[in-house]
Scaffold this motif. Structure first.
Motif, PDB file in Angstrom:
ATOM      1  N   GLU A 117     -14.361   3.580   8.680  1.00 10.50           N
ATOM      2  CA  GLU A 117     -13.584   4.821   8.757  1.00 10.50           C
ATOM      3  C   GLU A 117     -12.152   4.528   9.168  1.00 10.50           C
ATOM      4  OE1 GLU A 117     -15.171   8.303  10.730  1.00 10.50           O
ATOM      5  OE2 GLU A 117     -17.189   7.467  10.608  1.00 10.50           O
ATOM      6  N   LEU A 118     -12.004   3.611  10.113  1.00  8.57           N
ATOM      7  CA  LEU A 118     -10.666   3.267  10.590  1.00  8.57           C
ATOM      8  C   LEU A 118      -9.821   2.712   9.446  1.00  8.57           C
ATOM      9  CD1 LEU A 118      -9.798   1.573  13.922  1.00  8.57           C
ATOM     10  CD2 LEU A 118      -8.767   0.725  11.832  1.00  8.57           C
ATOM     11  N   ALA A 119     -10.414   1.858   8.616  1.00 13.20           N
ATOM     12  CA  ALA A 119      -9.672   1.300   7.483  1.00 13.20           C
ATOM     13  C   ALA A 119      -9.241   2.407   6.521  1.00 13.20           C
ATOM     14  CB  ALA A 119     -10.529   0.274   6.751  1.00 13.20           C
ATOM     15  N   GLN A 120     -10.115   3.387   6.322  1.00 14.25           N
ATOM     16  CA  GLN A 120      -9.791   4.507   5.432  1.00 14.25           C
ATOM     17  C   GLN A 120      -8.629   5.337   5.993  1.00 14.25           C
ATOM     18  OE1 GLN A 120     -11.272   5.605   2.349  1.00 14.25           O
ATOM     19  NE2 GLN A 120      -9.464   6.910   2.432  1.00 14.25           N
ATOM     20  N   VAL A 121      -8.738   5.681   7.279  1.00  7.27           N
ATOM     21  CA  VAL A 121      -7.687   6.492   7.911  1.00  7.27           C
ATOM     22  C   VAL A 121      -6.378   5.720   7.957  1.00  7.27           C
ATOM     23  CG1 VAL A 121      -6.965   7.585  10.074  1.00  7.27           C
ATOM     24  CG2 VAL A 121      -9.319   7.846   9.270  1.00  7.27           C
ATOM     25  N   ARG A 122      -6.475   4.434   8.300  1.00  6.87           N
ATOM     26  CA  ARG A 122      -5.258   3.609   8.346  1.00  6.87           C
ATOM     27  C   ARG A 122      -4.614   3.549   6.963  1.00  6.87           C
ATOM     28  NH1 ARG A 122      -4.880  -2.919   9.174  1.00  6.87           N
ATOM     29  NH2 ARG A 122      -2.603  -3.025   9.240  1.00  6.87           N
ATOM     30  N   GLY A 123      -5.439   3.399   5.922  1.00 10.68           N
ATOM     31  CA  GLY A 123      -4.904   3.371   4.558  1.00 10.68           C
ATOM     32  C   GLY A 123      -4.181   4.660   4.206  1.00 10.68           C
ATOM     33  N   ASP A 124      -4.762   5.794   4.600  1.00  7.00           N
ATOM     34  CA  ASP A 124      -4.126   7.087   4.321  1.00  7.00           C
ATOM     35  C   ASP A 124      -2.772   7.196   5.033  1.00  7.00           C
ATOM     36  OD1 ASP A 124      -6.305   7.828   2.803  1.00  7.00           O
ATOM     37  OD2 ASP A 124      -7.244   9.023   4.385  1.00  7.00           O
ATOM     38  N   LEU A 125      -2.772   6.819   6.312  1.00  6.16           N
ATOM     39  CA  LEU A 125      -1.542   6.930   7.105  1.00  6.16           C
ATOM     40  C   LEU A 125      -0.451   5.990   6.593  1.00  6.16           C
ATOM     41  CD1 LEU A 125      -2.993   7.085  10.740  1.00  6.16           C
ATOM     42  CD2 LEU A 125      -1.720   8.905   9.600  1.00  6.16           C
ATOM     43  N   GLU A 126      -0.819   4.726   6.424  1.00  7.99           N
ATOM     44  CA  GLU A 126       0.209   3.734   6.081  1.00  7.99           C
ATOM     45  C   GLU A 126       0.672   3.859   4.632  1.00  7.99           C
ATOM     46  OE1 GLU A 126       0.386  -0.157   7.608  1.00  7.99           O
ATOM     47  OE2 GLU A 126      -1.141   0.200   9.149  1.00  7.99           O
ATOM     48  N   SER A 127      -0.186   4.366   3.748  1.00  4.29           N
ATOM     49  CA  SER A 127       0.275   4.556   2.369  1.00  4.29           C
ATOM     50  C   SER A 127       1.319   5.676   2.321  1.00  4.29           C
ATOM     51  CB  SER A 127      -0.895   4.873   1.437  1.00  4.29           C
ATOM     52  OG  SER A 127      -1.495   6.105   1.763  1.00  4.29           O
ATOM     53  N   SER A 128       1.094   6.729   3.110  1.00  3.14           N
ATOM     54  CA  SER A 128       2.085   7.818   3.129  1.00  3.14           C
ATOM     55  C   SER A 128       3.397   7.337   3.745  1.00  3.14           C
ATOM     56  CB  SER A 128       1.557   9.032   3.904  1.00  3.14           C
ATOM     57  OG  SER A 128       1.443   8.748   5.276  1.00  3.14           O
ATOM     58  N   MET A 129       3.308   6.445   4.749  1.00  2.00           N
ATOM     59  CA  MET A 129       4.526   5.912   5.360  1.00  2.00           C
ATOM     60  C   MET A 129       5.238   4.943   4.420  1.00  2.00           C
ATOM     61  SD  MET A 129       3.761   5.431   9.443  1.00  2.00           S
ATOM     62  CE  MET A 129       2.055   4.919   9.356  1.00  2.00           C
ATOM     63  N   ALA A 130       4.476   4.179   3.636  1.00  4.90           N
ATOM     64  CA  ALA A 130       5.103   3.276   2.668  1.00  4.90           C
ATOM     65  C   ALA A 130       5.869   4.070   1.617  1.00  4.90           C
ATOM     66  CB  ALA A 130       4.032   2.404   2.003  1.00  4.90           C
ATOM     67  N   ALA A 131       5.283   5.200   1.184  1.00  2.00           N
ATOM     68  CA  ALA A 131       5.971   6.052   0.211  1.00  2.00           C
ATOM     69  C   ALA A 131       7.275   6.588   0.797  1.00  2.00           C
ATOM     70  CB  ALA A 131       5.058   7.217  -0.204  1.00  2.00           C
ATOM     71  N   GLU A 132       7.197   7.025   2.049  1.00  2.00           N
ATOM     72  CA  GLU A 132       8.398   7.564   2.692  1.00  2.00           C
ATOM     73  C   GLU A 132       9.430   6.465   2.920  1.00  2.00           C
ATOM     74  OE1 GLU A 132      10.762  10.609   3.853  1.00  2.00           O
ATOM     75  OE2 GLU A 132       8.774  10.700   2.907  1.00  2.00           O
ATOM     76  N   ALA A 133       8.956   5.261   3.228  1.00  2.00           N
ATOM     77  CA  ALA A 133       9.874   4.128   3.409  1.00  2.00           C
ATOM     78  C   ALA A 133      10.624   3.851   2.108  1.00  2.00           C
ATOM     79  CB  ALA A 133       9.102   2.889   3.851  1.00  2.00           C
ATOM     80  N   ALA A 134       9.928   3.965   0.966  1.00  2.00           N
ATOM     81  CA  ALA A 134      10.571   3.734  -0.332  1.00  2.00           C
ATOM     82  C   ALA A 134      11.648   4.793  -0.603  1.00  2.00           C
ATOM     83  CB  ALA A 134       9.525   3.760  -1.444  1.00  2.00           C
ATOM     84  N   ARG A 135      11.408   6.004  -0.138  1.00  2.00           N
ATOM     85  CA  ARG A 135      12.386   7.082  -0.355  1.00  2.00           C
ATOM     86  C   ARG A 135      13.606   6.921   0.553  1.00  2.00           C
ATOM     87  NH1 ARG A 135       7.540  10.271   0.308  1.00  2.00           N
ATOM     88  NH2 ARG A 135       6.624  10.751  -1.739  1.00  2.00           N
ATOM     89  N   ARG A 136      13.400   6.400   1.755  1.00  2.00           N
ATOM     90  CA  ARG A 136      14.462   6.389   2.766  1.00  2.00           C
ATOM     91  C   ARG A 136      15.163   5.046   2.904  1.00  2.00           C
ATOM     92  NH1 ARG A 136      13.634  10.019   7.430  1.00  2.00           N
ATOM     93  NH2 ARG A 136      14.423   8.273   8.643  1.00  2.00           N
ATOM     94  N   ARG A 137      14.609   3.992   2.322  1.00  2.00           N
ATOM     95  CA  ARG A 137      15.083   2.645   2.618  1.00  2.00           C
ATOM     96  C   ARG A 137      16.575   2.475   2.319  1.00  2.00           C
ATOM     97  NH1 ARG A 137      16.667   3.091  -1.875  1.00  2.00           N
ATOM     98  NH2 ARG A 137      16.185   1.850  -3.733  1.00  2.00           N
ATOM     99  N   THR A 138      17.189   1.674   3.171  1.00  2.00           N
ATOM    100  CA  THR A 138      18.578   1.273   2.965  1.00  2.00           C
ATOM    101  C   THR A 138      18.579  -0.216   2.631  1.00  2.00           C
ATOM    102  OG1 THR A 138      18.894   0.637   5.272  1.00  2.00           O
ATOM    103  CG2 THR A 138      19.343   2.942   4.700  1.00  2.00           C
ATOM    104  N   GLU A 139      19.729  -0.732   2.291  1.00  2.00           N
ATOM    105  CA  GLU A 139      19.834  -2.167   2.005  1.00  2.00           C
ATOM    106  C   GLU A 139      19.442  -2.982   3.223  1.00  2.00           C
ATOM    107  OE1 GLU A 139      23.314  -5.336   0.736  1.00  2.00           O
ATOM    108  OE2 GLU A 139      23.492  -3.252   0.061  1.00  2.00           O
ATOM    109  N   ASN A 140      19.834  -2.487   4.399  1.00  2.00           N
ATOM    110  CA  ASN A 140      19.502  -3.171   5.651  1.00  2.00           C
ATOM    111  C   ASN A 140      17.992  -3.187   5.887  1.00  2.00           C
ATOM    112  OD1 ASN A 140      20.436  -4.496   8.042  1.00  2.00           O
ATOM    113  ND2 ASN A 140      19.879  -2.661   9.195  1.00  2.00           N
ATOM    114  N   ASP A 141      17.326  -2.068   5.579  1.00  2.00           N
ATOM    115  CA  ASP A 141      15.866  -1.992   5.730  1.00  2.00           C
ATOM    116  C   ASP A 141      15.174  -3.021   4.836  1.00  2.00           C
ATOM    117  OD1 ASP A 141      15.943   0.176   7.534  1.00  2.00           O
ATOM    118  OD2 ASP A 141      16.048   1.619   5.882  1.00  2.00           O
TER     119      ASP A 141
END
Length: 249
Positions: A117-141
């Motif tokens: 269950e933890l792997a599933q929840v972690r996947g849900d959380l971190e995939s949404s954060m990865a998507a947001e990181a792609a939207r917000r990333r700067t050259e420095n990031d």
């Protein structure tokens, strides 16, 4: 009510011979009571043994027992009411982010169901954060993420360093997302689980090399600003990484 003494519940029926400072005794009593609840030795809707029985079972004072029951109530594991005593609540009421609760669940999780269950929840959380990181990333990031992956690649032969740097890569992605609440929850879950060998499991000889390939895909998607691909890459990485590490039932 009495609770049968079994390997899973031996903690709730202590020897009555505990000798330690009250604070440490309280920690031990809380742990044993939490274990009795999460393993089902005392089921939802059932009362804990009366205070006097707990005092005798654990060999502690009434003050220690009362404080321990208060800690259980704060964790959402029990409710205290006049006439019914201290009753175990439904699992949906438990604070699963509480250190003692989630750690005790993992500790007693012979089927690895909680870690699944933890792997599933972690996947849900971190995939949404990865998507947001792609939207917000700067050259420095992107530079920071590239550097994090490079150092991890250089540590391929050092197990401890590699695992630490694995977390660092994920941390950079999460920080780039700006999602502080999701980041905090993900950190808590991984930190609690990582205290147990079963979370690390046995990734196999090629496991770490595959992790680098999967991290590279996350990095490429974030750098390209492709939110969908970043989310998919992160979700697949966490799922596959757990599948590689997961020990047999």
């Amino acid at each position: 009510m009495t609770v049968a003494s079994t390997p899973a519940t031996s903690g709730i029926l202590g020897s009555g011979e505990r000798r330690a400072p009250a604070a440490r005794l309280g920690v031990a009593v809380v742990h044993d009571l939490v274990a009795a609840i999460v393993t089902g030795a005392v089921k939802p809707g059932e009362p804990l043994p009366p205070e006097g029985d707990l005092v005798s079972s654990f060999g502690v004072s009434r003050t220690v027992v009362r404080e321990s029951v208060k800690r259980l109530e704060e964790k959402g594991l029990v409710t205290v009411s006049q006439g019914r005593g201290t009753v175990v609540t439904a699992p949906s009421e438990w604070n699963l982010l509480d250190r003692v609760v989630i750690s005790t669940m993992i500790e007693n999780d012979e089927t690895l169901g909680i870690l699944d269950e933890l792997a599933q929840v972690r996947g849900d959380l971190e995939s949404s954060m990865a998507a947001e990181a792609a939207r917000r990333r700067t050259e420095n990031d992107v530079e920071h993420l590239t550097a994090a992956l490079q150092v991890q690649r250089e540590a391929l032969g050092d197990l401890d360093a590699f695992q630490q740097l694995d977390r660092r890569f994920h941390d950079v992605v999460m920080k780039t997302s700006g999602s502080r609440l999701a980041e905090s929850i993900a950190h808590t879950l991984v930190q609690r689980a990582s205290e147990y060998a079963r979370f690390h499991g046995d990734p196999g000889p090629e496991g770490f090399a595959l992790t680098l390939v999967e991290h590279q895909r996350v990095l490429d998607a974030v750098a390209a600003g492709d939110a969908d691909d970043a989310a998919e890459a992160m979700r697949e990485h966490i799922a596959r990484s757990w599948e590689r590490r997961r020990l047999p039932r």
